[in-house]
Design an enzyme around this catalytic site. Structure first.
Site, PDB file in Angstrom:
ATOM      1  CG  HIS A  83      -1.945   1.137   1.161  1.00 12.76           C
ATOM      2  ND1 HIS A  83      -3.199   0.874   1.404  1.00 12.76           N
ATOM      3  CD2 HIS A  83      -1.727   2.378   1.128  1.00 12.76           C
ATOM      4  CE1 HIS A  83      -3.839   2.091   1.615  1.00 12.76           C
ATOM      5  NE2 HIS A  83      -2.985   3.203   1.024  1.00 12.76           N
ATOM      6  CG  HIS A  85      -1.130   6.818  -1.648  1.00 10.47           C
ATOM      7  ND1 HIS A  85      -2.451   7.143  -2.071  1.00 10.47           N
ATOM      8  CD2 HIS A  85      -1.416   6.307  -0.293  1.00 10.47           C
ATOM      9  CE1 HIS A  85      -3.521   6.536  -1.341  1.00 10.47           C
ATOM     10  NE2 HIS A  85      -2.587   5.795  -0.358  1.00 10.47           N
ATOM     11  CD  GLN A 178      -7.058  11.244  -1.215  1.00 11.33           C
ATOM     12  OE1 GLN A 178      -5.803  10.684  -1.188  1.00 11.33           O
ATOM     13  NE2 GLN A 178      -8.054  10.978  -0.199  1.00 11.33           N
ATOM     14  CG  HIS A 236      -7.433   4.562   1.430  1.00  7.90           C
ATOM     15  ND1 HIS A 236      -6.913   3.937   0.204  1.00  7.90           N
ATOM     16  CD2 HIS A 236      -6.493   5.260   1.679  1.00  7.90           C
ATOM     17  CE1 HIS A 236      -5.901   4.248  -0.160  1.00  7.90           C
ATOM     18  NE2 HIS A 236      -5.483   4.993   0.944  1.00  7.90           N
ATOM     19  CD  GLU A 239      -6.046   7.196   6.260  1.00  5.53           C
ATOM     20  OE1 GLU A 239      -6.572   7.096   5.051  1.00  5.53           O
ATOM     21  OE2 GLU A 239      -5.009   7.189   6.739  1.00  5.53           O
ATOM     22  CG  ASP A 335      -0.729   5.176   3.362  1.00  2.00           C
ATOM     23  OD1 ASP A 335      -1.298   5.162   2.247  1.00  2.00           O
ATOM     24  OD2 ASP A 335      -1.358   6.033   4.634  1.00  2.00           O
ATOM     25  CD1 TRP A 341      -3.014  12.532   4.036  1.00  2.00           C
ATOM     26  CD2 TRP A 341      -1.928  12.178   2.050  1.00  2.00           C
ATOM     27  NE1 TRP A 341      -3.924  12.640   2.908  1.00  2.00           N
ATOM     28  CE2 TRP A 341      -3.310  12.549   1.524  1.00  2.00           C
ATOM     29  CE3 TRP A 341      -1.147  11.993   0.919  1.00  2.00           C
ATOM     30  CZ2 TRP A 341      -3.672  12.769   0.529  1.00  2.00           C
ATOM     31  CZ3 TRP A 341      -1.677  12.352  -0.309  1.00  2.00           C
ATOM     32  CH2 TRP A 341      -2.888  12.647  -0.365  1.00  2.00           C
TER      33      TRP A 341
HETATM   34  N1  17E Z   1      -4.994   9.473   0.995  1.00  2.00           N
HETATM   35  C1  17E Z   1      -5.964   8.984   2.087  1.00  2.00           C
HETATM   36  O1  17E Z   1      -6.881   9.491   1.912  1.00  2.00           O
HETATM   37  N2  17E Z   1      -5.072   8.456   3.227  1.00  2.00           N
HETATM   38  C2  17E Z   1      -3.926   8.210   3.159  1.00  2.00           C
HETATM   39  N3  17E Z   1      -3.198   7.750   4.318  1.00  2.00           N
HETATM   40  C3  17E Z   1      -2.954   8.798   2.016  1.00  2.00           C
HETATM   41  C4  17E Z   1      -3.519   9.180   1.051  1.00  2.00           C
HETATM   42  C5  17E Z   1      -1.547   8.668   2.054  1.00  2.00           C
HETATM   43 FE   FE2 Z   2      -3.366   5.192   1.519  1.00  2.00          FE
END
Ligand code: 17E
Ligand code: FE2
Length: 443
Positions: A83, A85, A178, A236, A239, A335, A341
């Site tokens: 995982h 980006h 996203q 995702h 989170e 990540d 982030w």
């Molecule tokens: N986008 C997101 O929604 N959550 C993350 N941890 C990252 C990108 C890195």
């Molecule tokens: Fe992520």
């Protein structure tokens, strides 16, 4: 033919030794004290890109051409980054830093940076990041590509790199919305387009959709898309520190009904840290039945979560220890590498593993003995590549050589990766580090 010999013995006492305790400087006695136990040593043969034989080492000397003397070090399956980006990697501070350290400010910063993206920019950063990963023993990568973008430039560029680099590493590209599937203009159409362009995996971000209903609908859509187009799923999911963010149960139930749990992954699930124990006990039954996989990103979550707390401050990691104890597949990932982030990171999954074991309090002897599972075998299951992964006769000859003796030793020393072999070819090699003027207390 390449033969990787797993050990060399001391010429005097026949004990296996590691290179960094070279007997030129030591007596045998001091060597024996430094080694834990006497693990078996093996001779591993590679022919035509596959492991052709794995047998107990009979003598300690390599002589044949094409042999690599591993000198008792650990030969391991390649590391897997399940995982990351890549489209956002190495953009920390552009155009501004995420000063609050929240997920939401990260999304805002990224949205500003995203407006300036082009193919060359993404290629340059993604290649640099992949180089970091390969140099740390990674041969498999699952990358998210933000598809909240009418041009899909991230997705197109990462699919192109996946195809270009296939002989050096295996990349899966996730169509990651996203800014939401239903909360972003034409979000669903962009997901469908991303599948046409060549995404391997479909994603979602239900906790970021405007409403609970839209979040649920987004999960139903990704399961449908994955089933219709024969794709994997990586969401995702939850989170956030909000204990009422319960999209995981929807994802698991949909995966169960579609009978595709082993093809579905829930990433992050940090809200599970804040769930009530009674609810978790009910939830785990469903998770187990569904067979879905989990990815936890310890460095990322310890940094992004708990940001709205004073004290006590939540750790905000999903329940890795409990999931694992329940027989549910869970692995660790980075990540981010220097993005809006998370501003640190270097491709070294052993660092991520170290954080994960600490934060999740997985610090018992049993945990140490199998620590590398969380960045190797478990991740292979998550990516759906387990059938041709691992060091066994007949499997693809993909492996790494670590400058340590076993999982515990490698974890303690954060050992270097000395060799990365892919289908029998060396794709990365590093000289063992040594101190020029060592100070010895033993011997
Ligand atoms: N986008 C997101 O929604 N959550 C993350 N941890 C990252 C990108 C890195
Ligand atoms: Fe992520």
């Amino acid at each position: 033919m390449i033969a990787v010999s797993m050990g060399t013995y001391c010429v005097e006492c026949h004990a296996p030794y590691l290179y960094r305790y070279c007997p030129k400087e030591f007596s045998c006695r001091s060597l024996i004290r430094r080694l834990r136990g006497r693990p078996d040593l093996y001779q591993v043969q590679i022919e035509q890109g596959r492991f052709s034989s794995i047998s107990l080492q009979e003598d300690g000397y390599c002589s044949d051409q094409g042999e690599i003397d591993a000198r008792g070090r650990l030969l391991c399956s390649p590391f897997i980054e399940p995982h990351i980006h890549l489209d956002a990697a190495l953009t920390a501070g552009e155009p501004r830093w995420n000063e609050s350290g929240t997920l939401f400010e990260g999304i805002e910063c990224w949205s500003e940076r995203k407006a300036t993206l082009n193919r060359e920019d993404i290629r340059r950063r993604a290649l640099r990041t992949l180089e970091l990963l390969v140099n740390q023993g990674v041969q498999y990568v699952r990358t998210h590509a933000d598809v909240s973008d009418p041009g899909l430039v991230g997705l197109r560029t990462l699919c192109e790199l996946r195809d270009e680099l296939h002989d050096r590493l295996q990349i899966q590209v996730v169509a990651f919305p996203q800014e939401g599937i239903f909360s972003y203009p034409d979000g669903l159409a962009l997901m469908e387009q991303a599948i046409e362009v060549g995404a391997d995996v479909v994603g979602a971000i239900p906790h970021f959709e405007y409403t609970r209903e839209l979040g649920e609908a987004s999960l139903k859509e990704v399961i449908r898309l994955a089933r219709d187009h024969d794709r994997l799923v990586d969401v995702h999911c939850d989170e956030i520190d909000d204990p009422s963010s319960r999209f995981l149960e929807v994802l698991a139930a949909e995966a169960l009904f579609a009978e595709m749990g082993d093809r579905v992954t829930a990433s992050h699930t940090t809200a599970m840290h804040s769930y009530d124990n009674a609810y978790c006990s009910k939830l785990f039954r469903l998770l187990k039945h569904s067979g879905i996989n989990f990815i936890s990103c310890p460095t990322e979550s310890i940094h992004l979560q708990g940001r709205f707390d004073t004290y006590p401050k939540r750790r905000g990691l999903t329940r890795v220890k409990e999931l694992d104890a329940a027989g549910i597949n869970v692995c660790f990932a980075e990540d981010s590498i220097r993005d809006p982030w998370y501003s640190l990171g270097n491709g070294k999954l052993l660092r991520t593993l170290d954080f994960g074991l600490h934060i999740c309090q997985m610090m018992g002897s049993v945990d140490f003995r199998r620590a590398l599972d969380f960045i190797t075998d478990h991740a292979a299951r998550t990516l759906g590549i387990a059938s041709d992964y691992g060091i066994a006769e007949g499997k693809l000859a993909n492996c790494i050589l670590l400058d340590g003796e076993d999982d515990y030793d490698v974890l303690c020393h954060q050992s270097d990766v000395l060799l990365s072999i892919r289908e029998g070819k060396i794709i990365m090699q590093r000289e063992p580090a040594h101190i020029v003027t060592p100070h010895y207390l033993l011997g």
